[in-house]
Design a protein around this motif. Structure first.
Motif, PDB file in Angstrom:
ATOM      1  N   THR A  56       0.801  -1.231   0.000  1.00 18.79           N
ATOM      2  CA  THR A  56       0.000   0.000   0.000  1.00 18.79           C
ATOM      3  C   THR A  56       0.830   1.275   0.000  1.00 18.79           C
ATOM      4  OG1 THR A  56      -0.123   0.126   2.428  1.00 18.79           O
ATOM      5  CG2 THR A  56      -1.783  -1.225   1.302  1.00 18.79           C
ATOM      6  N   GLY A  57       2.024   1.209   0.567  1.00 21.49           N
ATOM      7  CA  GLY A  57       2.820   2.419   0.687  1.00 21.49           C
ATOM      8  C   GLY A  57       2.315   3.362   1.769  1.00 21.49           C
ATOM      9  N   VAL A  58       1.379   2.907   2.603  1.00 16.44           N
ATOM     10  CA  VAL A  58       0.798   3.732   3.670  1.00 16.44           C
ATOM     11  C   VAL A  58       1.401   3.300   4.998  1.00 16.44           C
ATOM     12  CG1 VAL A  58      -1.323   4.399   4.861  1.00 16.44           C
ATOM     13  CG2 VAL A  58      -1.345   4.011   2.391  1.00 16.44           C
ATOM     14  N   TRP A  59       2.070   4.203   5.691  1.00 13.27           N
ATOM     15  CA  TRP A  59       2.784   3.857   6.911  1.00 13.27           C
ATOM     16  C   TRP A  59       1.849   3.385   8.026  1.00 13.27           C
ATOM     17  CZ3 TRP A  59       7.741   2.901   7.320  1.00 13.27           C
ATOM     18  CH2 TRP A  59       8.634   3.475   6.410  1.00 13.27           C
ATOM     19  N   THR A  60       0.649   3.911   8.096  1.00 15.01           N
ATOM     20  CA  THR A  60      -0.236   3.602   9.229  1.00 15.01           C
ATOM     21  C   THR A  60      -0.963   2.268   9.084  1.00 15.01           C
ATOM     22  OG1 THR A  60      -2.064   4.833   8.200  1.00 15.01           O
ATOM     23  CG2 THR A  60      -0.615   6.042   9.706  1.00 15.01           C
ATOM     24  N   THR A  61      -0.691   1.513   8.024  1.00 16.36           N
ATOM     25  CA  THR A  61      -1.375   0.231   7.865  1.00 16.36           C
ATOM     26  C   THR A  61      -1.031  -0.746   8.986  1.00 16.36           C
ATOM     27  OG1 THR A  61       0.419  -0.362   6.331  1.00 16.36           O
ATOM     28  CG2 THR A  61      -1.697   0.326   5.374  1.00 16.36           C
ATOM     29  N   SER A  62       0.121  -0.577   9.624  1.00 17.46           N
ATOM     30  CA  SER A  62       0.467  -1.459  10.749  1.00 17.46           C
ATOM     31  C   SER A  62      -0.552  -1.306  11.873  1.00 17.46           C
ATOM     32  CB  SER A  62       1.870  -1.135  11.263  1.00 17.46           C
ATOM     33  OG  SER A  62       1.978   0.231  11.625  1.00 17.46           O
ATOM     34  N   TYR A  63      -0.976  -0.074  12.128  1.00 18.01           N
ATOM     35  CA  TYR A  63      -1.985   0.151  13.173  1.00 18.01           C
ATOM     36  C   TYR A  63      -3.358  -0.353  12.736  1.00 18.01           C
ATOM     37  CZ  TYR A  63       1.616   3.223  15.052  1.00 18.01           C
ATOM     38  OH  TYR A  63       2.795   3.721  15.542  1.00 18.01           O
ATOM     39  N   MET A  64      -3.621  -0.323  11.446  1.00 24.66           N
ATOM     40  CA  MET A  64      -4.894  -0.864  10.957  1.00 24.66           C
ATOM     41  C   MET A  64      -4.983  -2.356  11.232  1.00 24.66           C
ATOM     42  SD  MET A  64      -5.183   1.072   7.257  1.00 24.66           S
ATOM     43  CE  MET A  64      -4.912   2.849   7.108  1.00 24.66           C
ATOM     44  N   VAL A  65      -3.874  -3.067  11.004  1.00 29.00           N
ATOM     45  CA  VAL A  65      -3.839  -4.507  11.262  1.00 29.00           C
ATOM     46  C   VAL A  65      -4.123  -4.787  12.735  1.00 29.00           C
ATOM     47  CG1 VAL A  65      -2.341  -6.533  11.316  1.00 29.00           C
ATOM     48  CG2 VAL A  65      -2.280  -4.990   9.346  1.00 29.00           C
ATOM     49  N   MET A  66      -3.512  -4.020  13.618  1.00 27.10           N
ATOM     50  CA  MET A  66      -3.700  -4.245  15.051  1.00 27.10           C
ATOM     51  C   MET A  66      -5.099  -3.862  15.493  1.00 27.10           C
ATOM     52  SD  MET A  66      -0.005  -3.257  16.705  1.00 27.10           S
ATOM     53  CE  MET A  66      -0.521  -3.960  18.274  1.00 27.10           C
ATOM     54  N   PHE A  67      -5.694  -2.865  14.861  1.00 25.72           N
ATOM     55  CA  PHE A  67      -7.066  -2.473  15.200  1.00 25.72           C
ATOM     56  C   PHE A  67      -8.025  -3.641  14.950  1.00 25.72           C
ATOM     57  CE2 PHE A  67     -11.247  -0.882  14.067  1.00 25.72           C
ATOM     58  CZ  PHE A  67     -11.524   0.014  15.096  1.00 25.72           C
ATOM     59  N   VAL A  68      -7.876  -4.298  13.815  1.00 24.12           N
ATOM     60  CA  VAL A  68      -8.734  -5.452  13.492  1.00 24.12           C
ATOM     61  C   VAL A  68      -8.526  -6.567  14.515  1.00 24.12           C
ATOM     62  CG1 VAL A  68      -9.199  -7.252  11.793  1.00 24.12           C
ATOM     63  CG2 VAL A  68      -8.807  -4.894  11.040  1.00 24.12           C
ATOM     64  N   LEU A  69      -7.291  -6.807  14.899  1.00 22.55           N
ATOM     65  CA  LEU A  69      -6.985  -7.854  15.868  1.00 22.55           C
ATOM     66  C   LEU A  69      -7.661  -7.588  17.214  1.00 22.55           C
ATOM     67  CD1 LEU A  69      -5.392 -10.354  16.765  1.00 22.55           C
ATOM     68  CD2 LEU A  69      -3.430  -8.858  17.203  1.00 22.55           C
ATOM     69  N   VAL A  70      -7.595  -6.362  17.680  1.00 27.84           N
ATOM     70  CA  VAL A  70      -8.221  -6.020  18.964  1.00 27.84           C
ATOM     71  C   VAL A  70      -9.733  -6.141  18.876  1.00 27.84           C
ATOM     72  CG1 VAL A  70      -8.526  -4.217  20.696  1.00 27.84           C
ATOM     73  CG2 VAL A  70      -6.330  -4.479  19.569  1.00 27.84           C
ATOM     74  N   ALA A  71     -10.301  -5.702  17.780  1.00 29.59           N
ATOM     75  CA  ALA A  71     -11.753  -5.781  17.623  1.00 29.59           C
ATOM     76  C   ALA A  71     -12.238  -7.232  17.690  1.00 29.59           C
ATOM     77  CB  ALA A  71     -12.170  -5.137  16.300  1.00 29.59           C
ATOM     78  N   VAL A  72     -11.535  -8.130  17.013  1.00 27.27           N
ATOM     79  CA  VAL A  72     -11.912  -9.545  17.041  1.00 27.27           C
ATOM     80  C   VAL A  72     -11.778 -10.112  18.454  1.00 27.27           C
ATOM     81  CG1 VAL A  72     -11.276 -11.846  16.225  1.00 27.27           C
ATOM     82  CG2 VAL A  72     -11.332  -9.924  14.623  1.00 27.27           C
ATOM     83  N   SER A  73     -10.710  -9.770  19.154  1.00 26.64           N
ATOM     84  CA  SER A  73     -10.495 -10.266  20.514  1.00 26.64           C
ATOM     85  C   SER A  73     -11.594  -9.794  21.457  1.00 26.64           C
ATOM     86  CB  SER A  73      -9.127  -9.805  21.032  1.00 26.64           C
ATOM     87  OG  SER A  73      -8.084 -10.279  20.219  1.00 26.64           O
ATOM     88  N   LEU A  74     -11.952  -8.529  21.358  1.00 25.63           N
ATOM     89  CA  LEU A  74     -12.981  -7.975  22.238  1.00 25.63           C
ATOM     90  C   LEU A  74     -14.331  -8.643  21.994  1.00 25.63           C
ATOM     91  CD1 LEU A  74     -13.936  -5.927  24.333  1.00 25.63           C
ATOM     92  CD2 LEU A  74     -14.188  -4.251  22.487  1.00 25.63           C
TER      93      LEU A  74
END
Length: 450
Positions: A385-403
């Motif tokens: 993607t070339g977008v630096w913040t995609t790492s935080y997007m990945v972690m956001f999805v992970l937390v949402a699934v866990s919750l």
């Protein structure tokens, strides 16, 4: 606990101090590639994906080895396993200074990663020294050894600049070997191992120790740890590269900013253990996940330019997270992740008192694998993607699934035990646990609350 007869407070404090210090040194070694890897990337001209693999490789060994080390700790005793593990790892770190090619770096990184397996050895060793009502705090203090990542992020950049990455690796190897000798000389064998030796009995078989792993609850705990610990390791390894690439800072500044994240994500684990003892681990997990979602949403929002049609023409403006904002949010995120790490491991000696090594090893292995797969994923999505913040997007999805999984599981157990709760719209979420979901020593005990 019957095995604690004759154990004094000084004995407990000595065991806790030595295990925490040893884990701190091991964790500093485990995350060494977060700093020297940046220089290696520049020297070898690695892509973001290749860099992610290099940084994550030590985490792979440290994660997979945990389940075996946990079993061996229960069979052989933590003092012996911890000391041997540190000596073997120190040799691997020393040999790292002779490596020149990328593939050899990956092989060497597998050996360095054994340092990460020290976590489950220390968890089992420490938990056997303390009463159940004090285990959460004790394990939280031990887990604060994660501060070793901050030690590396603070100190390694200056060693790297002054001595080069090869000599930096040698210094780390020597310190780890010294710690192994200190632990062997001054540490005592844990009470459970001593009681087993006095009785002349052998350690529990590996098959018996692995029996609790058939419970879905164990795997749910593992998913929580995949984020709170695996995500912590991933960011501690990835943030230096993120700061250098996204904000064009020096490696020394990047290391310092990453240490600001690693420090609260480590030292407040003891506070998380206290909160878990006091209010219950489940409440702490809810707080961790909810706050993490908010922080990650803000961090994941990429720099965006807008054009709005005004009455006199286009009005253009942009939204972007400044460097200081990223630092503040990552520090806050690290703080709540440290609480969550303690809360997860508060559950294990309460629900599985006779299988701390095997259950804790599995949870630690899955959590550690988060530190392996996430940096690689960060590199892949960044390349794509070339977008630096995609790492935080990945972690956001992970937390949402866990919750979501946690809340659904809790509601299901509450309805099973107290059907009338399903009729209430607003209520306090009590620490109700399914007594059939695990091997509790007695029915009716609360979730991670003594």
């Amino acid at each position: 606990m019957k095995n604690l007869e004759g154990v004094t407070r000084p004995d407990q404090y000595r065991a806790l101090t030595l295990s925490t210090l040893a884990f701190t040194v091991c964790f500093a070694v485990w995350t060494i590639f977060s700093i020297i890897g940046v220089r290696i990337k520049q020297d070898l001209g690695l892509s973001e994906t290749e860099f992610g693999i290099l940084v994550a490789t030590p985490v792979l060994t440290g994660s997979i080895s945990r389940i075996f080390l946990g079993i061996w700790t229960e069979q052989l005793g933590g003092r012996r396993v911890f000391s041997i593990l540190m000596l073997v790892t120190s040799v691997c770190v020393f040999l790292l200074s002779y490596v020149e090619t990328y593939w050899m770096f990956l092989i060497a990184a597998l050996g360095v990663g054994l340092a990460g397996g020290s976590f489950i050895v220390g968890i089992a060793y420490t938990s056997y020294w303390f009463e159940e009502e004090r285990q959460g705090t004790a394990l939280g203090i031990f887990g604060a050894g994660n501060v070793g990542a901050a030690v590396t992020n603070f100190g390694a950049p200056f060693l790297l600049i002054a001595l080069g990455w090869e000599r930096t690796a040698v210094i780390y190897a020597v310190v780890l070997a010294i710690m192994a000798v200190v632990f062997w000389v001054f540490a005592q064998e844990d009470p459970m191992t001593m009681a087993r030796r006095r009785a002349g009995t052998r350690g529990t078989s590996a098959l018996t120790q692995l029996e609790p792993l058939r419970h879905p609850q164990v795997w749910r705990f593992a998913l929580y740890y995949f984020f709170v610990f695996g995500g912590f390791v991933a960011l501690a390894s990835y943030l230096p590269r993120y700061y250098v690439g996204a904000y064009d800072v020096s490696i020394a500044v990047a290391g310092t900013l990453t240490a600001l994240y690693s420090l609260p994500a480590s030292v407040f684990r003891a506070f998380g253990g206290y909160l878990s003892d006091r209010f219950g681990a489940r409440a702490v997990m809810y707080l961790t996940f909810i706050v993490s979602l908010v922080c990650l949403f803000l961090l994941a929002y990429p720099e965006t330019r807008y054009a709005v049609q005004g009455k006199e023409g286009l009005i253009e403006f942009s939204l972007a997270m400044p460097l200081w904002g990223v630092v503040v949010l990552t520090v806050l995120l690290g703080f709540f992740m440290s609480l969550g790490k303690a809360a997860v491991y508060k559950h294990i000696p309460v629900y599985y008192p006779n299988n701390v090594g095997s259950v804790g090893g599995l949870v630690g292995m899955i959590g550690g694998l988060g530190g392996f797969f996430l940096p690689i994923t960060f590199g892949i999505v960044l390349d794509l993607t070339g977008v630096w913040t995609t790492s935080y997007m990945v972690m956001f999805v992970l937390v949402a699934v866990s919750l979501v999984w946690m809340h659904v599981a809790i509601r299901r157990m509450e309805r099973r035990h107290i059907p009338e709760l399903s009729e209430e719209r607003y209520r306090y979420l009590p620490e109700v646990q399914d007594s059939t979901d695990g091997n509790r020593r007695k029915t009716g005990e609360t979730d991670a609350r003594p």
